[in-house]
Design a protein around this motif. Structure first.
Motif, short mmCIF file in Angstrom:
data_model
loop_
_atom_site.label_atom_id
_atom_site.label_comp_id
_atom_site.label_asym_id
_atom_site.label_seq_id
_atom_site.Cartn_x
_atom_site.Cartn_y
_atom_site.Cartn_z
N ARG A 160 0.85 -1.20 0.00
CA ARG A 160 0.00 0.00 0.00
C ARG A 160 0.89 1.26 0.00
N ASP A 161 1.96 1.21 0.80
CA ASP A 161 2.89 2.35 0.85
C ASP A 161 3.56 2.57 -0.51
N ALA A 162 3.77 1.47 -1.26
CA ALA A 162 4.41 1.56 -2.58
C ALA A 162 3.43 2.03 -3.66
N GLY A 163 2.14 2.11 -3.29
CA GLY A 163 1.17 2.65 -4.26
C GLY A 163 0.01 1.76 -4.62
N ALA A 164 -0.07 0.55 -4.03
CA ALA A 164 -1.21 -0.33 -4.32
C ALA A 164 -2.48 0.27 -3.69
N ASN A 165 -3.59 0.20 -4.43
CA ASN A 165 -4.86 0.71 -3.92
C ASN A 165 -5.59 -0.34 -3.09
N ASP A 166 -5.31 -1.61 -3.37
CA ASP A 166 -6.04 -2.68 -2.71
C ASP A 166 -5.18 -3.94 -2.74
N PHE A 167 -5.55 -4.92 -1.91
CA PHE A 167 -4.84 -6.20 -1.85
C PHE A 167 -5.85 -7.31 -1.66
N MET A 168 -5.66 -8.40 -2.39
CA MET A 168 -6.50 -9.59 -2.19
C MET A 168 -5.60 -10.81 -2.06
N LYS A 169 -5.94 -11.65 -1.10
CA LYS A 169 -5.17 -12.87 -0.86
C LYS A 169 -5.66 -13.97 -1.79
N LYS A 170 -4.71 -14.67 -2.41
CA LYS A 170 -5.05 -15.84 -3.23
C LYS A 170 -5.29 -17.03 -2.32
N PRO A 171 -6.17 -17.93 -2.63
CA PRO A 171 -7.15 -17.84 -3.71
C PRO A 171 -8.28 -16.89 -3.30
N PHE A 172 -8.86 -16.23 -4.28
CA PHE A 172 -9.94 -15.29 -3.99
C PHE A 172 -11.13 -15.61 -4.88
N ASP A 173 -12.27 -15.10 -4.49
CA ASP A 173 -13.50 -15.26 -5.26
C ASP A 173 -13.46 -14.23 -6.40
N ILE A 174 -13.65 -14.70 -7.62
CA ILE A 174 -13.55 -13.81 -8.79
C ILE A 174 -14.61 -12.70 -8.74
N ASP A 175 -15.78 -12.99 -8.18
CA ASP A 175 -16.81 -11.95 -8.08
C ASP A 175 -16.40 -10.88 -7.07
N ALA A 176 -15.68 -11.30 -6.03
CA ALA A 176 -15.18 -10.33 -5.04
C ALA A 176 -14.15 -9.41 -5.70
N LEU A 177 -13.27 -9.99 -6.52
CA LEU A 177 -12.28 -9.18 -7.25
C LEU A 177 -13.01 -8.22 -8.20
N SER A 178 -13.99 -8.74 -8.91
CA SER A 178 -14.75 -7.93 -9.85
C SER A 178 -15.42 -6.75 -9.14
N ALA A 179 -15.97 -7.01 -7.95
CA ALA A 179 -16.63 -5.95 -7.17
C ALA A 179 -15.62 -4.87 -6.79
N ARG A 180 -14.39 -5.29 -6.42
CA ARG A 180 -13.36 -4.31 -6.04
C ARG A 180 -12.89 -3.50 -7.25
N VAL A 181 -12.79 -4.16 -8.40
CA VAL A 181 -12.42 -3.47 -9.64
C VAL A 181 -13.47 -2.39 -9.94
N CYS A 182 -14.75 -2.79 -9.86
CA CYS A 182 -15.83 -1.83 -10.14
C CYS A 182 -15.82 -0.68 -9.15
N GLN A 183 -15.53 -0.99 -7.89
CA GLN A 183 -15.49 0.04 -6.84
C GLN A 183 -14.36 1.04 -7.14
N LEU A 184 -13.18 0.54 -7.45
CA LEU A 184 -12.04 1.43 -7.72
C LEU A 184 -12.24 2.26 -8.99
N LEU A 185 -12.93 1.69 -9.97
CA LEU A 185 -13.15 2.41 -11.24
C LEU A 185 -14.48 3.16 -11.22
N GLU A 186 -15.15 3.14 -10.07
CA GLU A 186 -16.43 3.82 -9.89
C GLU A 186 -17.44 3.39 -10.95
N LEU A 187 -17.54 2.08 -11.14
CA LEU A 187 -18.53 1.49 -12.04
C LEU A 187 -19.57 0.75 -11.23
N GLU A 188 -20.71 0.51 -11.82
CA GLU A 188 -21.71 -0.30 -11.13
C GLU A 188 -21.21 -1.72 -11.11
N THR A 189 -21.45 -2.44 -10.00
CA THR A 189 -21.07 -3.84 -9.91
C THR A 189 -21.93 -4.62 -10.89
#
Length: 192
Positions: A160-189
């Protein structure tokens, strides 16, 4: 393809502040309409295109209308899964690369809105890629989601200090990743 934009979406496409778009709308430079019974402004695609052309704003972001995602991971199966998932969504132009050096090159060339970045790459680590992106002012708007099987809390904070906006631990749920992508890009889930 999107045919009508909010002032926020138009601002992102034009790479200006939302206030600038609102001012141009209110002064009549940017044509559109108000949603009946509300104060919300809407801008049709053809009007936004004409506005961008008239003001010398590159129209490539509007031409595709898609947000750009770069997936950086050396796990081919995961990359294939993520690329397929985001392409099927229809709102994303997706590219992938399997090493940090390639990521550095493609980030500059492709100009992604968001990078899904594996921390443990075969050549340079994800933290170095984050630092590379954050050292270039032209890439301030690029969002970075780091992914990794490692869990140490201090390492996550270093990312995060190096500039990451978010972190997800593998293995992760692809829908959870998708929701975070939409949140960061200010898109509807996406509706699943």
């Amino acid at each position: 393809m999107k045919t009508v934009f909010t002032t926020g979406e138009a601002a992102k496409i034009c790479k200006v502040s939302q206030q600038t778009i609102i001012r141009c709308f209110d002064s009549g430079q940017l044509k559109g309409f108000r949603v009946p019974g509300s104060r919300f402004r809407r801008i049709p695609r053809d009007q936004l295109y004409a506005f961008m052309r008239d003001n010398g704003i590159p129209t490539d972001a509007l031409d595709s209308g898609k947000r750009k995602i770069l997936i950086v991971d050396d796990d081919e199966d995961l990359v294939d899964l993520l690329v397929d998932h985001f392409e099927r969504d229809g709102r994303f132009d997706v590219r992938s690369v399997n090493n940090g050096f390639g990521a550095g090159m493609l980030i500059k060339e492709f100009g992604p809105d968001l990078v899904v970045l594996d921390v443990m790459l075969p050549d340079i680590n994800g933290m170095e890629v984050c630092q590379l992106v954050r050292s270039d002012k032209s890439m301030d708007e690029v969002k970075i989601i780091c992914i990794s099987g490692m869990v140490e809390q201090d390492r996550i904070q270093q990312l995060r200090d190096a500039g990451a906006n978010d972190f997800m631990k593998k293995p992760f749920d692809i829908d959870a990743l998708s929701a975070r992508v939409c949140q960061l890009l200010e898109l509807e889930t996406a509706a699943s």
